[in-house]
Motif scaffolding. Structure first.
Motif, mmCIF file in Angstrom:
data_model
loop_
_atom_site.group_PDB
_atom_site.id
_atom_site.type_symbol
_atom_site.label_atom_id
_atom_site.label_comp_id
_atom_site.label_asym_id
_atom_site.label_seq_id
_atom_site.Cartn_x
_atom_site.Cartn_y
_atom_site.Cartn_z
ATOM 1 N N ILE A 172 0.755 -1.266 0.130
ATOM 2 C CA ILE A 172 -0.107 -0.155 0.097
ATOM 3 C C ILE A 172 0.877 1.353 0.120
ATOM 4 O O ILE A 172 0.730 2.182 0.771
ATOM 5 C CB ILE A 172 -0.947 -0.015 1.034
ATOM 6 C CG1 ILE A 172 -1.829 -1.274 1.271
ATOM 7 C CG2 ILE A 172 -2.084 1.213 0.933
ATOM 8 C CD1 ILE A 172 -2.844 -1.363 2.347
ATOM 9 N N THR A 173 1.837 1.385 -0.996
ATOM 10 C CA THR A 173 2.354 2.469 -1.267
ATOM 11 C C THR A 173 2.265 3.074 -2.715
ATOM 12 O O THR A 173 2.252 2.456 -3.507
ATOM 13 C CB THR A 173 4.053 2.257 -0.789
ATOM 14 O OG1 THR A 173 4.835 1.454 -1.714
ATOM 15 C CG2 THR A 173 4.165 1.775 0.569
ATOM 16 N N HIS A 174 2.800 4.393 -2.884
ATOM 17 C CA HIS A 174 2.807 5.026 -4.034
ATOM 18 C C HIS A 174 3.730 6.182 -4.070
ATOM 19 O O HIS A 174 3.433 6.998 -3.583
ATOM 20 C CB HIS A 174 1.379 5.414 -4.458
ATOM 21 C CG HIS A 174 1.321 5.712 -6.215
ATOM 22 N ND1 HIS A 174 2.020 6.908 -6.612
ATOM 23 C CD2 HIS A 174 0.683 5.021 -7.065
ATOM 24 C CE1 HIS A 174 1.765 6.974 -8.034
ATOM 25 N NE2 HIS A 174 1.079 5.916 -8.081
ATOM 26 N N LEU A 175 4.872 5.993 -4.501
ATOM 27 C CA LEU A 175 5.792 6.909 -4.350
ATOM 28 C C LEU A 175 5.346 8.401 -4.678
ATOM 29 O O LEU A 175 5.838 9.602 -3.840
ATOM 30 C CB LEU A 175 7.246 6.915 -5.218
ATOM 31 C CG LEU A 175 7.860 5.713 -5.179
ATOM 32 C CD1 LEU A 175 9.040 5.534 -6.144
ATOM 33 C CD2 LEU A 175 8.643 5.573 -3.540
ATOM 34 N N ASP A 176 4.419 8.553 -5.372
ATOM 35 C CA ASP A 176 3.883 9.959 -5.971
ATOM 36 C C ASP A 176 2.672 10.317 -4.963
ATOM 37 O O ASP A 176 2.622 11.386 -4.344
ATOM 38 C CB ASP A 176 3.596 10.122 -7.461
ATOM 39 C CG ASP A 176 2.862 11.369 -7.567
ATOM 40 O OD1 ASP A 176 3.630 12.340 -7.113
ATOM 41 O OD2 ASP A 176 2.177 11.534 -8.755
ATOM 42 N N LEU A 177 1.807 9.369 -5.131
ATOM 43 C CA LEU A 177 0.535 9.741 -4.357
ATOM 44 C C LEU A 177 0.482 9.670 -2.905
ATOM 45 O O LEU A 177 -0.381 10.540 -2.191
ATOM 46 C CB LEU A 177 -0.588 8.547 -4.925
ATOM 47 C CG LEU A 177 -0.925 8.505 -6.354
ATOM 48 C CD1 LEU A 177 -2.013 7.562 -6.449
ATOM 49 C CD2 LEU A 177 -1.321 9.833 -7.047
ATOM 50 N N GLU A 178 1.625 9.128 -2.383
ATOM 51 C CA GLU A 178 1.510 8.995 -0.873
ATOM 52 C C GLU A 178 1.990 10.400 -0.414
ATOM 53 O O GLU A 178 1.515 10.674 0.958
ATOM 54 C CB GLU A 178 2.411 7.826 -0.338
ATOM 55 C CG GLU A 178 3.903 8.131 -0.754
ATOM 56 C CD GLU A 178 4.708 6.969 -0.509
ATOM 57 O OE1 GLU A 178 4.132 5.818 -0.196
ATOM 58 O OE2 GLU A 178 5.823 6.845 -0.316
ATOM 59 N N TRP A 179 2.305 11.282 -1.063
ATOM 60 C CA TRP A 179 2.559 12.580 -0.347
ATOM 61 C C TRP A 179 1.339 13.426 -0.075
ATOM 62 O O TRP A 179 1.136 14.225 0.784
ATOM 63 C CB TRP A 179 3.191 13.461 -1.376
ATOM 64 C CG TRP A 179 4.640 13.072 -1.677
ATOM 65 C CD1 TRP A 179 5.315 12.443 -2.606
ATOM 66 C CD2 TRP A 179 5.911 13.524 -0.972
ATOM 67 N NE1 TRP A 179 6.437 12.172 -2.491
ATOM 68 C CE2 TRP A 179 6.940 12.897 -1.497
ATOM 69 C CE3 TRP A 179 5.685 14.440 0.257
ATOM 70 C CZ2 TRP A 179 8.245 13.128 -0.720
ATOM 71 C CZ3 TRP A 179 7.057 14.559 0.697
ATOM 72 C CH2 TRP A 179 8.031 13.923 0.239
ATOM 73 N N ASP A 180 0.080 12.818 -0.535
ATOM 74 C CA ASP A 180 -1.015 13.361 -0.300
ATOM 75 C C ASP A 180 -1.988 12.331 0.740
ATOM 76 O O ASP A 180 -3.080 12.561 0.965
ATOM 77 C CB ASP A 180 -2.199 13.728 -1.349
ATOM 78 C CG ASP A 180 -1.436 15.137 -2.064
ATOM 79 O OD1 ASP A 180 -0.849 15.956 -1.267
ATOM 80 O OD2 ASP A 180 -1.338 14.879 -3.293
ATOM 81 N N SER A 181 -1.498 11.208 0.842
ATOM 82 C CA SER A 181 -2.042 10.442 1.651
ATOM 83 C C SER A 181 -2.128 10.377 3.163
ATOM 84 O O SER A 181 -1.448 10.986 3.700
ATOM 85 C CB SER A 181 -1.401 8.960 1.431
ATOM 86 O OG SER A 181 -1.750 7.842 2.309
ATOM 87 N N PHE A 326 -7.111 5.660 -1.315
ATOM 88 C CA PHE A 326 -5.755 5.490 -1.917
ATOM 89 C C PHE A 326 -5.219 3.864 -1.792
ATOM 90 O O PHE A 326 -4.566 3.740 -2.840
ATOM 91 C CB PHE A 326 -4.873 5.873 -0.405
ATOM 92 C CG PHE A 326 -3.372 5.772 -0.789
ATOM 93 C CD1 PHE A 326 -2.640 6.663 -1.659
ATOM 94 C CD2 PHE A 326 -2.716 4.875 0.055
ATOM 95 C CE1 PHE A 326 -1.390 6.692 -1.655
ATOM 96 C CE2 PHE A 326 -1.189 4.800 0.007
ATOM 97 C CZ PHE A 326 -0.514 5.583 -0.695
ATOM 98 N N GLN A 327 -6.103 3.038 -1.137
ATOM 99 C CA GLN A 327 -5.697 1.837 -1.325
ATOM 100 C C GLN A 327 -5.630 1.120 -2.921
ATOM 101 O O GLN A 327 -4.979 0.488 -3.607
ATOM 102 C CB GLN A 327 -6.478 0.787 -0.459
ATOM 103 C CG GLN A 327 -6.227 0.752 1.051
ATOM 104 C CD GLN A 327 -6.967 -0.359 1.949
ATOM 105 O OE1 GLN A 327 -6.990 -1.236 1.944
ATOM 106 N NE2 GLN A 327 -8.156 0.359 2.341
#
Length: 421
Positions: A172-181, A326-327
């Protein structure tokens, strides 16, 4: 001087203010998806090729199809569109994408926002060789790709300035989207504060390839080895979170010359099926996988909230909905099941006894996803380890929890100890 604003349906996209509104109300959009929308609206009179998107949104040609698909899906969701409807964004198969909703271009007098936009354009994103001195942010990270032995492309990112901290990948990670997670944003900023954080998306999720030849624990360990080499790291502290802790343990045991110290957060030595003591616990482990099998494949998010409530037991409904959204952006429904099946079989008990570097074990006392008993087991297995139980029930501690500041303080103290270098 005038700024262009694009109106379509009841949406208004203002590039200068980095804002999308619907009927006058702000719509939250991840930065990458916004940039994609901005590109499509500014060229609404034609098809925008995939090559143009990669060059202008990612500023590179080396982006996985999964990353592009994720950004496109996110952009469509922001404007109330879907891949099936294609009312706003239409796929031109073999060519690219086009915004097909009628667009009105409005010229608005420039203000300070225009100056801010010019400043942003004039300052290109930093590279790995140009570390950021400002507060860590998505705009200051560098994303690159490396290839595993079996050809799987692994995305890794570097952000921050100072001593290196390497983070093993987890689910459950995303190098780009996790900045807003709601789950990851404060983790990335906190871990990168005062240091250089290197992290990567696991094969099968995030910006790494989703369709990969292998999907085993050994593949995950090999991917960590690949990223370490690609990033040019020699000796470093290693962080493992959740199932990433087991990967970090395996790497530290096999490469003692590389790992100066080890930090494990919410980790375990045995997966749920391995540590099940009776039929009831085995049934619970199997149910976890069945929920993913059903939940990821449905539009109804109720199944997904089961996972959200385990990660954020005291979160609000909005927190759970945000995490659920996000998931779904991090991996496919098929891969979600494969992940959980492999997690359940993890067994690094023997490898844990071979770890020789100083080890800090952090765990929420009332973790609803991984019981604290697993942290105590790790502390018993790993020589030279210290265990800290934090006053939280979250598997991934939230930013507003008192335990979050304590979590970061323990990491800072541990890494600043000269005997751990």
């Amino acid at each position: 001087m005038a700024d262009r604003v694009y109106r379509f349906e009841d949406f208004e996209l203002d590039p200068a203010r980095f804002q999308l509104t619907r009927a006058g109300e702000p719509v939250r959009v991840e930065p990458r998806a916004f940039d994609l929308l901005r590109l499509l609206t500014s060229h609404h009179d034609r098809v925008v090729t995939k090559q143009e998107i990669l060059e202008q949104v990612w500023e590179t040609e080396f982006v996985s199809d999964a990353a592009l698909t994720t950004a496109l899906r996110t952009a469509r969701r922001a404007v109330g569109d879907t891949g099936a409807d294609q009312r706003v964004i239409r796929t031109a198969h073999g060519r690219g994408y086009r915004l097909v909703a009628p667009v009105e271009v409005v010229h608005r007098a420039a203000d300070d926002a225009g100056v801010a936009l010019a400043a942003r354009v004039a300052s290109p994103p930093e590279t790995v060789g140009q570390r950021a001195t400002a507060r860590p942010s998505a705009a200051l990270q560098s994303i690159r790709y490396c290839s595993a032995a079996d050809g799987a492309r692994i995305a890794y990112a570097t952000v921050g300035e100072g001593p290196v901290l390497m983070k093993a990948a987890n689910w459950i990670t995303h190098l780009d989207l996790e900045w807003d997670s709601p789950v990851w944003s404060h983790w990335i900023r906190g871990l990168a504060q005062g240091r250089t954080l290197v992290r990567y998306d696991e094969r099968g999720c995030g910006m790494s390839d989703w369709d990969v030849p292998g999907f085993s624990f050994e593949d995950w360990v090999a991917d960590l080895e690949t990223v370490v080499e690609a990033a040019g790291l020699e000796r470093f502290p290693l962080l493992g979170v959740s199932q990433g802790a087991a990967v970090a343990i395996a790497y530290a045991a096999r490469h003692p010359e590389r790992v100066s110290s080890l930090i494990l957060a919410g980790g375990y030595a045995l997966g749920r099926m391995r540590r099940a003591r009776d039929d009831a616990e085995r049934a619970a482990a199997a149910l976890d996988i069945d929920l993913a099998r059903v939940g990821w494949g449905r539009e109804d998010p109720s199944f997904m909230r089961v996972f959200a409530s385990q990660f954020l037991p005291h979160g609000s409904q909005q927190d759970w909905d945000d995490f659920t959204g996000f998931q779904r952006r991090t991996t496919s429904d098929a891969n979600a099941v494969r992940f959980l099946e492999e997690f359940a079989r993890i067994d690094v008990e023997d490898l844990a006894t071979e770890v020789r570097c100083p080890t800090l074990i952090l765990h929420s006392r009332d973790d609803a996803r991984v019981p604290a008993a697993q942290a105590r087991e790790l502390a018993a297995l790993i020589p030279r380890s210290q265990l800290v139980l934090l006053d939280s029930a979250s598997h991934l501690i939230g930013e507003v929890e008192p335990a979050w500041a304590e979590f970061l303080a323990h990491i800072d103290d541990f890494l600043s100890d000269p005997s751990h270098s």
